[in-house]
Scaffold this motif. Structure first.
Motif, PDB file in Angstrom:
ATOM      1  N   THR A 119       0.835  -1.242   0.119  1.00 39.04           N
ATOM      2  CA  THR A 119       0.055   0.079  -0.212  1.00 39.04           C
ATOM      3  C   THR A 119       0.945   1.281  -0.112  1.00 39.04           C
ATOM      4  N   SER A 134      -3.533   9.709  -2.454  1.00 32.76           N
ATOM      5  CA  SER A 134      -3.421  10.182  -3.711  1.00 32.76           C
ATOM      6  C   SER A 134      -4.764  10.483  -4.186  1.00 32.76           C
ATOM      7  N   THR A 148       0.976   6.209 -11.219  1.00 33.05           N
ATOM      8  CA  THR A 148       1.075   4.782 -11.613  1.00 33.05           C
ATOM      9  C   THR A 148       1.976   4.458 -12.594  1.00 33.05           C
ATOM     10  N   VAL A 167      -2.356  -3.425 -10.033  1.00 30.57           N
ATOM     11  CA  VAL A 167      -2.639  -1.936  -9.438  1.00 30.57           C
ATOM     12  C   VAL A 167      -4.269  -1.890  -9.048  1.00 30.57           C
ATOM     13  N   ALA A 183      -6.406   1.041  -7.675  1.00 30.13           N
ATOM     14  CA  ALA A 183      -6.594   2.405  -7.138  1.00 30.13           C
ATOM     15  C   ALA A 183      -7.895   2.551  -6.442  1.00 30.13           C
ATOM     16  N   HIS A 205      -5.834   5.473  -1.164  1.00 34.13           N
ATOM     17  CA  HIS A 205      -4.542   5.158  -1.552  1.00 34.13           C
ATOM     18  C   HIS A 205      -4.377   4.042  -2.727  1.00 34.13           C
ATOM     19  N   ASP A 206      -3.275   3.969  -3.339  1.00 34.45           N
ATOM     20  CA  ASP A 206      -2.856   3.004  -4.274  1.00 34.45           C
ATOM     21  C   ASP A 206      -2.372   1.642  -3.784  1.00 34.45           C
TER      22      ASP A 206
END
Length: 131
Positions: A74, A79, A87, A103, A105, A109-110
């Motif tokens: 994480t 973001s 990314t 990934v 999103a 958070h990403d």
């Protein structure tokens, strides 16, 4: 409601990756009716089936098939969903180290899923990118 950081330099400098405990897997199912949604990390409804991200032990208990065991990283900075380049920046850095990443999103958070064997190298790569 806050919308998160959009400046790429700020995002990279402050992304602070955290390696979550556990093993995670991607599975598919045609229905969520027999699955406690509290056990689901993420899901996405595709035309063919529902893709699930679960803890490995949950998938094992439910007898769901998987072929990929991942670690979950994480990025703790909040973001923005409209922030351009984050990314691309971390995916490129990981690709340069021959690390595949998947990934997700989310609003705050990403989240990055990498092969379990690559977890420590991915963390090192992300920390270097933040420097």
């Amino acid at each position: 409601m806050t919308t998160g950081e959009t400046n790429l330099n700020t995002l990279l400098k402050n992304m602070t990756p955290v390696l979550n405990d556990g093993d995670y897997v991607y599975c598919t199912t045609s229905s969520l009716s027999n699955i406690n949604t509290d056990a689901i990390i993420a899901f996405f409804k595709e035309q063919e089936a529902v893709t699930l991200i679960l803890k490995k032990e949950t998938a094992d208990r439910l007898n769901l098939e998987y072929s990929y065991i991942a670690a979950w990283i994480t990025l703790t900075i909040h973001s923005s969903l409209e922030a351009p380049g984050l990314t691309a920046a971390f995916a490129t850095a990981l690709a340069n180290e021959n690390i595949s990443c998947n990934v997700v999103a989310a609003y705050y958070h990403d989240h990055i899923f990498v092969a379990k064997k690559d977890a420590e190298r991915a963390m090192l790569t992300l920390r270097k990118l933040a420097e």
